[in-house]
Design an enzyme around this catalytic site. Structure first.
Site, mmCIF file in Angstrom:
data_model
loop_
_atom_site.group_PDB
_atom_site.id
_atom_site.type_symbol
_atom_site.label_atom_id
_atom_site.label_comp_id
_atom_site.label_asym_id
_atom_site.label_seq_id
_atom_site.Cartn_x
_atom_site.Cartn_y
_atom_site.Cartn_z
ATOM 1 N N LYS A 100 0.849 -1.191 0.000
ATOM 2 C CA LYS A 100 0.000 0.000 0.000
ATOM 3 C C LYS A 100 0.888 1.245 0.000
ATOM 4 O O LYS A 100 1.890 1.294 0.719
ATOM 5 C CB LYS A 100 -0.893 -0.018 1.244
ATOM 6 C CG LYS A 100 -1.965 1.064 1.280
ATOM 7 C CD LYS A 100 -2.838 0.899 2.523
ATOM 8 C CE LYS A 100 -3.965 1.923 2.564
ATOM 9 N NZ LYS A 100 -4.809 1.775 3.770
ATOM 10 N N SER A 136 -9.785 1.917 2.743
ATOM 11 C CA SER A 136 -8.897 2.633 1.859
ATOM 12 C C SER A 136 -7.900 1.749 1.114
ATOM 13 O O SER A 136 -7.386 2.158 0.074
ATOM 14 C CB SER A 136 -8.134 3.693 2.659
ATOM 15 O OG SER A 136 -7.255 3.070 3.584
ATOM 16 N N SER A 140 -10.032 -0.423 6.889
ATOM 17 C CA SER A 140 -9.392 -0.232 5.581
ATOM 18 C C SER A 140 -8.705 -1.455 4.990
ATOM 19 O O SER A 140 -8.314 -1.430 3.827
ATOM 20 C CB SER A 140 -8.384 0.918 5.653
ATOM 21 O OG SER A 140 -9.057 2.146 5.562
#
Lengths: 486, 94
Positions: free
Chosen positions: A79, A154, A178
């Site tokens: 990420k 996210s 997330s």
């Protein structure tokens, strides 16, 4: 089957038996990325050059007959709020568009030590604030099951790339859901560890008392393997925990006879879509047929979780994001007369609307005269939420619920009304406030889209939730179903 | 109303954000909506409850004050939007 379609544990065996090389795996994954990225947009940047150097050194080890670590040679997607030295780390924000990380996050050092190969940085909502990747300054990622739908957020890029075989395993971060919510939306496995289990050093801070890094994988086995690599105490993170790290793969036992399971009543009502409820009900039947006992449990504080979170998380974010001022790194607005003007213009031009919104909520909640009414109040309710869970864990081994109240929603469906977006995190937020671990695993389909089952454990009970998840997975085939990607 | 446009302007100033007019309007409506929702917490009596800052016990972590050199300080400087003689340049302060 192409190598990119296999799991880490399957590929690991092929590598050990010299039936495949690390370079072959990398070729296959990058080929997938090339063919799918115009549809999925899971990545912000790729680290191809470094990846091939690493793959070659793994292949050399294999040729020399050296013993490999379990995840050695396995491509991992990272990420883009995790720092890799010398690699651009953007947080999907304009303000960090050109930021080159000067050091490695601890999890990256651990991946390197294992021999795992980072292949690229994945898309997210700006600074991990959002539930759909629609807040990314680099455009949203799309759900591999339906391109008209969001992948969740996210960590939407990390979940989408696993579902689309654009990586074998991935890392995400989870502040209010997330990791778990995008894993549910994309039909993959996502685990948020206990707060303090994984070092946050090198994770760009959003809400420091809630943030935790965790694995997103194709199955529960890979999740356990990745947990073994990333867990453990780190002196660079003062909230990192010294509780010894077990071998999580020892929890991969398909036996849950006698396991006591509580089902959160508040998440099985009309606030959850019928398709999701049906899938969860079927999962309860499966778990019961495997010898577990399931009964309804009430967690009355659930109703207050979103309100509590949207004080605490923005308050911490407003403090953490004060560092983006255009002085030492990142974007700086041009031609400023004064320092204050530079701060204001830099931040106004550099941050997107959701980040500004949260900074303002947090600043308001912490400002003089409002602190007690908002921030202190929220911290007190946080105590109630944590105690609510602890009380239930005296009676139950794990607690389950849907990971999200609906399947993946359409683009634009919730962007006009921020509160409606916040409420889509209703099932995951409490877990972060309580600091406990939870995993989301595929448990069915509704409207052709995956449904996630959330399995929650008490502090440091990752082994219990992994065992429950593994038993469920071994007796179902939802995790084997893949999107068509046409 | 939980929040007015004046509040939004005040908070933006504290947060070092310069808002344009339509942002002021939009954020006022959105923040009002969110903060009104948050007032739901008032339904709970928390007079006898102590606050939780961290879900797990957190304590001060101390270590010996020993210098640990950073391997590549130049990599930090290279991220500076404007640097001169190993310093970050900012507009005139006084």
């Amino acid at each position: 089957m192409e190598p990119a379609q296999l799991s880490a544990s399957e590929l690991s065996n092929l590598l050990k038996n010299k039936e495949i090389s690390a370079t072959d795996i990398l070729d296959s994954v990058y080929k997938k990325i090339e063919s799918s990225e115009n549809k999925i947009n899971a990545y912000i940047s790729l680290t191809k050059e470094q990846a091939y150097v690493q793959a070659k050194s793994v292949d050399k080890k294999i040729a020399l007959g050296e013993k490999l670590n379990p995840l050695e040679g396995i491509p991992v997607a990272i990420k883009d709020n995790l720092c890799i030295k010398g690699v651009r780390t953007t947080c999907a924000s304009k303000i960090l568009k050109n930021f080159i990380a000067p050091y490695n996050a601890t999890v990256i050092d651990k991946l390197h030590a294992e021999g795992c190969i980072p292949i690229g940085k994945t898309n997210l909502d700006e600074f991990a604030m959002g539930s759909s990747t629609e807040n990314s300054a680099f455009g949203p990622s799309r759900n591999p099951w339906d391109y008209a739908c969001v992948p969740g957020g996210s960590s939407g890029g990390s979940a989408a790339c696993i579902a689309a075989d654009e990586a074998i395993i991935a890392l995400g971060s989870d502040t209010g859901g997330s990791i778990r919510q995008p894993a549910a939306f994309c039909g993959v496995v996502g685990l948020k560890p206990t707060y303090g289990r994984v070092s946050r050093y090198g994770l760009v801070a959003f809400a420091s008392s809630l943030d935790q890094i965790g694995p997103i994988t194709k199955n529960v086995t890979d999740s356990a393997f990745l947990m073994n690599v990333i867990s453990g105490y780190d002196s660079y993170d003062s909230t990192s925990n010294t509780v010894p790290v077990p071998d999580y793969t020892k929890s991969l036992i398909p036996d849950i006879k006698g396991l006591k399971i509580g089902v959160i009543k508040e998440l099985m009502g009309s606030g959850t879509s019928k398709g999701v409820r049906d899938a969860i009900q079927k999962s309860i039947n499966t778990l019961t047929s495997l010898g577990a006992s399931c009964e309804e449990v009430s967690l009355p504080s659930f109703e207050y979780a979103v309100a509590t979170y949207y004080i605490i998380a923005p308050a911490e974010a407003s403090a953490n994001l004060a560092r983006f001022d255009g002085v030492r790194y990142g974007y700086r607005s041009k031609e400023n007369e004064t320092l204050v003007e530079m701060y204001e213009k830099t931040r106004s031009e550099g941050f997107g609307p959701e980040v500004k919104r949260r900074i303002m909520i947090g600043t308001y909640a912490l400002s003089s005269g409002y602190y007690d009414a908002y921030y202190l109040k929220a911290q007190k309710v946080r105590t109630i939420i944590r105690d609510d869970f602890n009380k239930q864990f005296e009676k139950y081994d794990v607690i389950i619920s849907p990971t999200a109240p609906t399947v993946a929603f359409k683009f634009g469906e919730k962007t006009k009304d921020p509160l409606s977006m916040y409420l889509s995190d209703i099932a995951t937020i409490s877990i972060n406030l309580a600091g406990i671990p939870a995993i989301s695993i595929p448990c069915g389909f509704s409207e052709g889209l995956p449904v996630g089952l959330q399995i929650i454990g008490k502090h440091f009970a990752e082994e219990t939730i992994l065992r429950c998840a593994y038993a469920f997975e071994q007796n179902t085939d939802y995790h084997k179903q893949r999107p068509a990607l046409t | 109303m939980a929040i007015t446009q004046d509040d939004v302007v005040r908070v933006a100033k504290l947060a070092r954000l310069a808002l344009v007019d339509d942002e002021k309007e939009r954020f006022t409506a959105q923040l009002d909506n969110i903060l009104s929702y948050v007032q739901k917490l008032d339904e709970l009596d928390t007079s006898k409850i102590s606050p939780t800052a961290h879900a797990l016990t957190c304590q001060n972590v101390l270590r010996e004050d020993i210098e640990r050199p950073f391997e590549s300080p130049e990599a930090i400087m290279e991220n500076g939007p404007e640097i001169e003689a190993n310093a970050f340049v900012v507009p005139k302060i006084v």
